[in-house]
Design a protein around this motif. Sequence first.
Motif, mmCIF file in Angstrom:
data_model
loop_
_atom_site.group_PDB
_atom_site.id
_atom_site.type_symbol
_atom_site.label_atom_id
_atom_site.label_comp_id
_atom_site.label_asym_id
_atom_site.label_seq_id
_atom_site.Cartn_x
_atom_site.Cartn_y
_atom_site.Cartn_z
ATOM 1 N N SER A 1 4.093 3.914 10.245
ATOM 2 C CA SER A 1 3.222 5.177 10.426
ATOM 3 C C SER A 1 1.882 4.035 10.323
ATOM 4 N N ASP A 2 0.915 4.797 11.381
ATOM 5 C CA ASP A 2 -0.019 3.774 11.027
ATOM 6 C C ASP A 2 -0.153 3.744 9.053
ATOM 7 N N LYS A 3 -0.986 2.820 9.132
ATOM 8 C CA LYS A 3 -1.609 2.903 7.237
ATOM 9 C C LYS A 3 -2.094 4.166 6.443
ATOM 10 N N SER A 4 -3.168 4.616 7.173
ATOM 11 C CA SER A 4 -3.973 5.834 6.918
ATOM 12 C C SER A 4 -2.565 7.704 6.867
ATOM 13 N N GLN A 5 -2.545 7.418 7.715
ATOM 14 C CA GLN A 5 -1.307 8.219 7.731
ATOM 15 C C GLN A 5 -0.375 8.104 6.772
ATOM 16 N N LEU A 6 0.520 7.019 6.477
ATOM 17 C CA LEU A 6 1.339 6.351 5.464
ATOM 18 C C LEU A 6 0.425 7.180 4.370
ATOM 19 N N ALA A 7 -0.522 6.141 3.936
ATOM 20 C CA ALA A 7 -1.778 7.546 2.924
ATOM 21 C C ALA A 7 -2.098 8.349 2.761
ATOM 22 N N ALA A 8 -1.760 8.971 3.561
ATOM 23 C CA ALA A 8 -1.829 10.666 3.974
ATOM 24 C C ALA A 8 -0.726 11.250 2.995
ATOM 25 N N ILE A 9 0.246 10.464 3.834
ATOM 26 C CA ILE A 9 1.609 11.423 3.196
ATOM 27 C C ILE A 9 2.267 11.576 1.688
ATOM 28 N N ARG A 10 1.386 9.302 1.608
ATOM 29 C CA ARG A 10 1.649 9.464 0.227
ATOM 30 C C ARG A 10 1.310 10.238 -0.461
ATOM 31 N N SER A 11 -0.216 11.136 -0.097
ATOM 32 C CA SER A 11 -0.857 11.922 -1.339
ATOM 33 C C SER A 11 -0.262 13.472 -1.230
ATOM 34 N N GLU A 12 0.756 13.755 -0.221
ATOM 35 C CA GLU A 12 1.525 14.942 -0.672
ATOM 36 C C GLU A 12 2.572 15.110 -0.479
ATOM 37 N N LEU A 13 3.312 13.838 -1.433
ATOM 38 C CA LEU A 13 3.888 13.272 -1.930
ATOM 39 C C LEU A 13 4.681 14.456 -3.597
ATOM 40 N N LYS A 14 5.189 14.396 -3.917
ATOM 41 C CA LYS A 14 5.401 15.349 -5.437
ATOM 42 C C LYS A 14 4.962 13.798 -6.942
ATOM 43 N N ASP A 15 5.169 12.829 -6.188
ATOM 44 C CA ASP A 15 5.303 11.866 -7.392
ATOM 45 C C ASP A 15 3.942 10.606 -6.265
ATOM 46 N N PRO A 16 3.296 10.642 -6.209
ATOM 47 C CA PRO A 16 2.306 9.502 -5.352
ATOM 48 C C PRO A 16 2.675 8.488 -5.810
ATOM 49 N N ALA A 17 2.817 8.203 -6.777
ATOM 50 C CA ALA A 17 2.786 6.433 -7.884
ATOM 51 C C ALA A 17 4.606 6.545 -7.538
ATOM 52 N N SER A 18 5.436 7.193 -6.826
ATOM 53 C CA SER A 18 6.808 5.972 -6.973
ATOM 54 C C SER A 18 7.523 5.518 -5.311
ATOM 55 N N VAL A 19 5.635 5.261 -4.340
ATOM 56 C CA VAL A 19 6.301 4.619 -3.587
ATOM 57 C C VAL A 19 5.060 3.813 -3.391
ATOM 58 N N ILE A 20 5.305 2.263 -2.431
ATOM 59 C CA ILE A 20 4.703 1.816 -2.111
ATOM 60 C C ILE A 20 4.416 1.550 -0.820
ATOM 61 N N ILE A 21 3.112 1.211 -0.415
ATOM 62 C CA ILE A 21 2.701 0.503 1.428
ATOM 63 C C ILE A 21 2.889 -0.767 1.061
ATOM 64 N N LEU A 22 3.940 -0.835 2.036
ATOM 65 C CA LEU A 22 4.006 -2.878 2.212
ATOM 66 C C LEU A 22 2.633 -3.533 2.374
ATOM 67 N N PRO A 23 3.107 -4.745 2.847
ATOM 68 C CA PRO A 23 1.466 -5.319 2.966
ATOM 69 C C PRO A 23 1.363 -5.824 4.392
ATOM 70 N N GLU A 24 2.506 -5.523 5.184
ATOM 71 C CA GLU A 24 2.465 -6.205 6.638
ATOM 72 C C GLU A 24 1.481 -5.003 7.429
ATOM 73 N N THR A 25 0.577 -5.517 7.682
ATOM 74 C CA THR A 25 0.978 -4.632 9.199
ATOM 75 C C THR A 25 0.877 -5.269 10.440
ATOM 76 N N ILE A 26 1.486 -4.488 11.821
ATOM 77 C CA ILE A 26 2.629 -5.059 12.782
ATOM 78 C C ILE A 26 1.590 -4.392 13.783
ATOM 79 N N SER A 27 0.432 -3.608 13.646
ATOM 80 C CA SER A 27 -0.350 -3.827 15.500
ATOM 81 C C SER A 27 -1.598 -3.459 14.781
ATOM 82 N N LYS A 28 -2.876 -2.558 15.968
ATOM 83 C CA LYS A 28 -3.656 -2.288 16.156
ATOM 84 C C LYS A 28 -4.129 -1.392 16.634
#
Length: 356
Positions: free
Chosen positions: A195-222
Amino acid sequence: MKIKSIQSVALISALTFSAAVSAATLENIQSRGELICGVSGNIAGFSAPGDSGKMQGIDADVCYAIAAAVLGDANKVQFVPLSAKERFTALSSGEVDVLSNNTTHTLTRDATLGLNFTYYNFIDGQGFMVKKSLDVKSAKELDGARICVQGGTTTELNMADYFRQNGMKFTPKGYDTSVQMRESFAGGACDAITSDKSQLAAIRSELKDPASVIILPETISKEPLGPVVRQGDDIWFNTVKWILYAMINAEELGIHSDNIAEMSDSKDPNVKRLLGTEGEMCKGISANLSSDCFMQAVKQVGNFGESYERHIGENTPIGLKREGSVNALWSKGGIIYAPHYANRLPVEQAQFCAVI
């Protein structure tokens, strides 16, 4: 402020009806006494109900600012949660007055759906998020992966293009909402989520363990995101656009929700124009707007930076640092930029310029 659900209607009917509802949107809103705003309603930091049930987020703030400017009361908003598949039909049909729905500006949407994008309240890019246990450090390691994606978005095509370009295979798993996508990812139905990286950050914040995931470095679109209106009503298009510009200009000028009173004594003509004490800028858009329409938006909702830091800034669970990013003001290294409030010249000066 109210929230209601909506049933989608056939797109062809929506486009037929849109011509009838698009000509006097501002007048219709003021007669109704309420702005009807289409939002996602389930993306933390952008638009989602808070603990009290009130819609919150930077997309919601755009709606509150519009209501403050055109109705004098930021709370006179009816929020309509819409899925990605429903949103354009709802706007075209006139069931909502404006979309502030985490929506990406593209040529296809701009040119073929009878819609106008105003400006951007967040500039983003698509990425991928995985569980750390997968031991993946790059999107190029996702060959053969099962990937959760929200249907009816630009995300699907971007993902397909990226994998084709890099000679990789994947299995898409589509969902109607961000919540469904998050729950499936958390439950192990997908190896990655895109998804958009901001939405990935939002999804991460709502997980039971946000520290268990990582957003990968690539940005593939505008992914420039911002409010959308119907084509065919330039007054409403200009109203929404300039209210968002006002929030940006207010930040640049140092005007925020807590210092409106003291700034009203400013000698800076740009401040005076934004606050409505000189130049009648709001009246230049429509005689139906009050002279202080921009001031009301900033006073009741805040400037662009206030909204950003309140909902998605680095001190929130979303944690998106603005400094050094494209979402910083142009004067601080970003690309957020609003046009100037140019006052009309006195008649004699205007005639002199015409001769020159």
